[in-house]
Design an enzyme around this catalytic site. Structure first.
Site, PDB file in Angstrom:
ATOM      1  N   TYR A  61       6.841  -0.930   4.490  1.00 62.49           N
ATOM      2  CA  TYR A  61       6.341  -2.153   3.872  1.00 62.49           C
ATOM      3  C   TYR A  61       5.243  -2.777   4.732  1.00 62.49           C
ATOM      4  CZ  TYR A  61      10.582  -1.960   0.939  1.00 62.49           C
ATOM      5  OH  TYR A  61      11.579  -1.591   0.086  1.00 62.49           O
ATOM      6  N   GLN A  62       4.049  -2.752   4.209  1.00 58.05           N
ATOM      7  CA  GLN A  62       2.880  -3.341   4.867  1.00 58.05           C
ATOM      8  C   GLN A  62       2.759  -2.887   6.329  1.00 58.05           C
ATOM      9  OE1 GLN A  62       1.868  -3.889   1.911  1.00 58.05           O
ATOM     10  NE2 GLN A  62       0.882  -5.840   2.281  1.00 58.05           N
TER      11      GLN A  62
END
Length: 334
Positions: A61-62
């Site tokens: 995630y990111q």
């Protein structure tokens, strides 16, 4: 907030798990709609105030910034033994495969980076994010067992798999004396119920916890048909999962809206009240206070048998989408 045991573990988790994919530096990942650190911290803090002790993130995630934001906020606002932190790892990369890096090597590298990102010595639940068809299952299960034996994870879970894959993995683990999966995070909600064919009954039989993602179908089950959330406007993948079944789904969404108005509740509460009768702890993404507040309120809500039947009877079978469609295609080619 109510709490329950996570499958065959001794982890006590809130009935709502906060999904943290919406947190992270928008300049360092695939999603432009994620919250910066200041706003992420505020939502996490609100979750803690409401009794949510279960937080799900992933190294993907990111570019790991979700883990960083979550870890720092939880360190600042809670005691480590009062929260349950779950994170996930992806399959080996092409570069790792070409370099001869084993599944065990990959998992050790991934857990060490996640622990660094989170700023903790261990995670409570380490999740195999999606099935790796290019790595022997023995290497995956051995690598995960080493993580547990080293005290870097208390338990292991799996996401985006078929019931036969989960059964095969846990059978191997039992044979070898490895740690077994105690939870599965699949795609399951009121308008996508394909997990009920095999995964739900299997997990019920084996006492494996269900912690599904997309609990509100990317916001569809919390808004009137046709309304669009910020995420759906900006996230092509989120739209992909449901656009093909929009017409049939809108019948059910309409019924959710009808019951919400009748009961004086939000659509979020109705949708999650239904899901909470099926699973241990749904993963609910939150980027605004009202997202987690509505989810927490659903825990105390009960639907009547008549209301449940009314929500369920309009469902028709759906095609697999996203990661699971890709898994199915790969399996058929093998």
């Amino acid at each position: 907030m109510n709490y329950t045991k996570l499958g065959n573990s001794d982890l006590k988790v809130s009935r709502i798990c906060m999904g943290c994919m919406g947190f992270g530096d928008a300049n360092k990942g695939q999603h432009s709609w994620t919250l910066d650190e200041e706003h992420s911290r505020a939502v996490i803090k609100r979750g803690l105030e409401l009794g949510v002790n279960f937080y799900d993130t992933a190294i993907a995630y990111q570019s790991g910034t979700s883990e960083q934001y979550v870890g720092k906020a939880l360190r600042d606002y809670a005691k480590r033994d009062e929260v349950v932190i779950a994170t996930k790892f992806l399959p080996r990369t092409e570069e790792e495969i070409a370099a001869g890096s084993t599944g065990q090597d990959h998992i050790e590298k991934m857990i060490n980076q996640s622990l660094k990102n989170l700023g903790t010595d261990y995670v409570d639940l380490y999740i195999y994010h999606m099935w790796d068809y290019r790595t022997p299952l023995y290497e995956i299960m051995d690598g995960l067992n080493r993580v547990v034996q080293a005290g870097k994870a208390r338990y292991i879970g799996i996401s985006n798999c078929f019931a036969w894959q989960l059964a095969k993995a846990n059978a191997l683990a039992e044979k070898e004396g490895f740690a077994k999966f105690v939870s599965v995070q699949g795609h399951y909600n009121l308008i996508f119920r394909e997990e009920e064919r095999e995964m739900v009954p299997y997990c019920r039989e084996e006492k494996i916890a269900l912690t599904p993602y997309s609990a509100l179908a990317g916001g569809r089950l919390s808004k009137q048909a046709g309304e669009m959330s910020n995420r759906l406007e900006q996230d092509d993948y989120a739209r992909l999962k449901y656009d093909a079944s929009q017409e049939q789904d809108e019948v059910i969404i309409g019924r959710v809206a009808e019951l919400a108005e009748k009961r004086g509740m939000s659509m979020t509460e109705i949708s999650l009240a239904w899901l909470l009768t099926k699973v241990t702890s749904p993963v609910v993404g939150a980027t605004k206070f009202h997202h987690i507040e509505g989810a927490a309120a659903a825990v105390d809500m009960e639907l009547t048998e008549e209301e449940t039947n009314y929500l369920e009877e309009a469902y028709v079978p759906h095609k697999l989408v996203g990661v699971m469609a890709e898994n199915s295609a790969i399996t058929c080619r093998l």
